[in-house]
Design a protein around this motif. Structure first.
Motif, PDB file in Angstrom:
ATOM      1  N   MET A 103      -2.950   5.207  -0.656  1.00 23.36           N
ATOM      2  CA  MET A 103      -2.552   3.947  -1.268  1.00 23.36           C
ATOM      3  C   MET A 103      -1.224   4.126  -1.999  1.00 23.36           C
ATOM      4  SD  MET A 103      -4.790   1.528  -3.807  1.00 23.36           S
ATOM      5  CE  MET A 103      -5.852   0.997  -2.469  1.00 23.36           C
ATOM      6  N   GLU A 106      -2.040   2.146   2.981  1.00 27.43           N
ATOM      7  CA  GLU A 106      -1.663   0.844   2.428  1.00 27.43           C
ATOM      8  C   GLU A 106      -0.293   1.005   1.764  1.00 27.43           C
ATOM      9  OE1 GLU A 106      -2.353  -2.027  -1.315  1.00 27.43           O
ATOM     10  OE2 GLU A 106      -4.160  -0.987  -0.621  1.00 27.43           O
ATOM     11  N   LYS A 148      -4.062  -6.953   0.419  1.00 26.79           N
ATOM     12  CA  LYS A 148      -4.235  -5.672   1.105  1.00 26.79           C
ATOM     13  C   LYS A 148      -5.435  -4.894   0.574  1.00 26.79           C
ATOM     14  CE  LYS A 148       0.021  -4.298   0.293  1.00 26.79           C
ATOM     15  NZ  LYS A 148       0.546  -5.540  -0.330  1.00 26.79           N
ATOM     16  N   THR A 149      -5.642  -4.896  -0.733  1.00 27.11           N
ATOM     17  CA  THR A 149      -6.770  -4.145  -1.287  1.00 27.11           C
ATOM     18  C   THR A 149      -8.102  -4.802  -0.923  1.00 27.11           C
ATOM     19  OG1 THR A 149      -5.372  -3.428  -3.123  1.00 27.11           O
ATOM     20  CG2 THR A 149      -7.739  -3.162  -3.392  1.00 27.11           C
ATOM     21  N   ILE A 163      -1.313  -0.547   6.852  1.00 26.00           N
ATOM     22  CA  ILE A 163      -1.544  -1.906   6.365  1.00 26.00           C
ATOM     23  C   ILE A 163      -0.352  -2.318   5.519  1.00 26.00           C
ATOM     24  CG2 ILE A 163      -3.023  -3.382   4.947  1.00 26.00           C
ATOM     25  CD1 ILE A 163      -5.355  -1.538   5.675  1.00 26.00           C
ATOM     26  N   LEU A 184      -8.834  -3.598   2.475  1.00 21.74           N
ATOM     27  CA  LEU A 184      -9.358  -2.232   2.460  1.00 21.74           C
ATOM     28  C   LEU A 184     -10.848  -2.212   2.147  1.00 21.74           C
ATOM     29  CD1 LEU A 184      -6.630  -0.094   0.647  1.00 21.74           C
ATOM     30  CD2 LEU A 184      -7.247  -0.052   3.060  1.00 21.74           C
TER      31      LEU A 184
END
Length: 332
Positions: free
Chosen positions: A39, A95, A18-19, A10, A22
């Motif tokens: 991460m 990520e 992005k989070t 990602i 997730l």
């Protein structure tokens, strides 16, 4: 033969969501399959890991640089080796930091020490509809992310008009011949067709077993990788991070600080103490929020630390503002 781990990367520039993406995936993920998240944060302290809404999830955090650069490549390769030997999830979501050049990932996954344990499936690029056009062209990492991704999530479409969204798609198409687009608010889409299929392919992979490496063997292997003249040494953009500890109590000072930050500050975030609990401060290219955050004290280990990501000259300006807004440096 063993079973491989499907790997999804990602990407997306700083503050794109992005989070949030997730958390959407975690919520939809089948309970009978094993998920792990790696991460990577550019800042010196990790903030986003605290925002992941599943305390029982296998997760590894690597901060202080991009996992695709020599600066933290050692941590990345050793972490991936541990995942391949010990955890072996069905799906690994990586990520990457928002300023990463992710083009080396496919090569990294094929390193001999992983024994074909990782099977790359998709690179997803999440795009901030409100800020993408302003950032594109100014940051090389954005172009690298577009070039190497195949699936594009245009997020925060409620903050942009149709003309802007169409312009974003036109830009993406200059870097990718057949992009797949999703338009979302808070990254809210159905992921079942993206992540939760192809089980047959996984069970017939070429993953092999073998004697694990000793710690010294692993150290020597990673050191040799760092001698590669083609290895990335620094991120593609001239950005640095700094961490400050907030010593104040009045959140109004944070609001005033947000309005006075230099225009070149790309990203800032942190968990801050207020009269009514913990607040999350989130700043993206001039837009900012300060909202109550329901995170248990035992998880919020980085409270009252604010990370700033900006060009060096802007960090110097923040340093000049720090004392006025009850900040002291926590870097180093």
């Amino acid at each position: 033969m063993g079973t491989a781990t499907f790997v999804y990367l990602i990407t997306g520039f700083l503050g794109s969501g992005k989070t949030t993406l997730l958390n959407r995936i975690i919520y939809q993920f089948p309970k009978d399959r094993k998920l792990m998240i790696l991460m990577n944060e550019f800042g010196e302290v990790g903030i986003d890991g605290t925002l992941v809404e599943n305390e029982d999830l296998d997760m590894m955090e690597i901060s202080k640089g991009s996992i695709f650069c020599a600066c933290v490549k050692t941590d990345f390769v050793k972490g991936m080796y541990s995942i391949s030997q010990e955890i072996r999830p069905d799906i690994l979501l990586i990520e990457s930091t928002g300023v990463a050049n992710p083009t080396d990932l496919k090569r990294d996954l094929k390193l001999s020490i992983f024994k074909n344990r990782f099977l790359f499936k998709e690179q997803i690029c999440i795009i901030d509809a409100a800020h993408f056009l302003g950032a594109y062209g100014a940051f090389q990492s954005i172009e690298k992310q577009l070039e190497s991704s195949t699936l594009f999530i245009i997020n925060k479409v409620d903050t942009a008009d149709r003309s802007t969204i169409d312009q974003i798609k036109d830009v993406v198409k200059t870097h990718h011949p057949e992009p797949m687009f999703y338009e979302t608010v808070y990254a809210d889409i159905d992921f079942s067709s993206i992540f939760f299929s192809d089980e047959t392919e996984r069970t017939t992979s070429e993953a092999t077993e073998g004697e694990p490496m000793t710690q010294s063997e692993l150290d020597e292997y990673v050191e040799a990788l760092l001698d590669d003249p083609e290895a990335q040494v620094t991120p593609p953009d001239r950005l640095l991070s700094a961490v400050y500890k907030w010593m104040g109590k009045d959140l109004e000072n944070i609001r005033k600080l947000a309005d006075r930050l230099p225009a070149a500050v790309v990203r800032s975030k942190g968990f801050l103490s207020g009269d009514e609990g913990t607040y999350l401060f989130s700043y993206v290219m001039g837009d900012w929020e300060l909202n109550p955050c329901k995170i248990s004290p035992e998880r919020c280990t980085q409270k009252d630390l604010i990370v700033f990501i900006a060009p060096p000259e802007s960090l110097k300006k923040i340093e000049a503002l720090a004392e006025q807004f009850e900040l002291i440096t926590a870097s180093g």
